[in-house]
Design a protein around this motif. Sequence first.
Motif, PDB file in Angstrom:
ATOM      1  N   GLY A 139       0.618  10.859 -30.965  1.00 38.73           N
ATOM      2  CA  GLY A 139       1.608   9.733 -30.812  1.00 38.73           C
ATOM      3  C   GLY A 139       1.168   8.795 -31.966  1.00 38.73           C
ATOM      4  N   VAL A 154       7.156  -0.080 -36.162  1.00 35.75           N
ATOM      5  CA  VAL A 154       8.379   0.591 -35.897  1.00 35.75           C
ATOM      6  C   VAL A 154       9.118  -0.025 -34.904  1.00 35.75           C
ATOM      7  CG1 VAL A 154       9.203   2.763 -34.811  1.00 35.75           C
ATOM      8  CG2 VAL A 154       7.220   3.017 -36.222  1.00 35.75           C
ATOM      9  N   ILE A 155       8.347  -0.878 -34.037  1.00 32.68           N
ATOM     10  CA  ILE A 155       9.432  -1.662 -32.991  1.00 32.68           C
ATOM     11  C   ILE A 155       9.829  -2.675 -33.273  1.00 32.68           C
ATOM     12  CG2 ILE A 155       8.888  -3.045 -30.668  1.00 32.68           C
ATOM     13  CD1 ILE A 155       6.809  -0.792 -29.978  1.00 32.68           C
ATOM     14  N   ALA A 179       6.140   4.754 -39.204  1.00 32.08           N
ATOM     15  CA  ALA A 179       6.066   3.397 -39.994  1.00 32.08           C
ATOM     16  C   ALA A 179       6.054   3.580 -41.431  1.00 32.08           C
ATOM     17  CB  ALA A 179       4.760   2.621 -39.330  1.00 32.08           C
ATOM     18  N   GLY A 189       3.415   7.736 -34.994  1.00 35.33           N
ATOM     19  CA  GLY A 189       3.938   6.462 -35.423  1.00 35.33           C
ATOM     20  C   GLY A 189       3.483   5.838 -36.545  1.00 35.33           C
ATOM     21  N   SER A 190       2.375   6.232 -37.108  1.00 37.56           N
ATOM     22  CA  SER A 190       1.877   5.807 -38.304  1.00 37.56           C
ATOM     23  C   SER A 190       2.765   6.408 -39.475  1.00 37.56           C
ATOM     24  CB  SER A 190       0.393   6.261 -38.775  1.00 37.56           C
ATOM     25  OG  SER A 190      -0.567   5.584 -37.812  1.00 37.56           O
ATOM     26  N   GLY A 240       1.343   1.029 -37.645  1.00 40.62           N
ATOM     27  CA  GLY A 240       1.918   1.754 -36.606  1.00 40.62           C
ATOM     28  C   GLY A 240       3.002   1.653 -35.840  1.00 40.62           C
ATOM     29  N   TRP A 241       2.933   1.884 -34.636  1.00 42.34           N
ATOM     30  CA  TRP A 241       4.025   1.677 -33.589  1.00 42.34           C
ATOM     31  C   TRP A 241       4.505   0.083 -33.620  1.00 42.34           C
ATOM     32  CZ3 TRP A 241       7.262   5.232 -32.273  1.00 42.34           C
ATOM     33  CH2 TRP A 241       6.772   6.442 -32.256  1.00 42.34           C
TER      34      TRP A 241
END
Length: 63
Positions: free
Chosen positions: A23, A56-57, A31, A27-28, A52-53
Amino acid sequence: MEARTTMNGNRYYGVRVEGAKYGVGFGSALAIAISYTKNHSILWAIIHGILGWIYVIYAALFG
């Protein structure tokens, strides 16, 4: 059928650790891809890859 347990008594421990590792890596990578597509800057892609995440979010909500 007997359930196998790990050292802390939780048989799903190994699955959670592997999932967490993948994960973070995914995520990285996501991104970095989103950042470079938007900004065309390697520096910003590296910074957003570290976040990372979180990035993204942010990109999904405010992109």
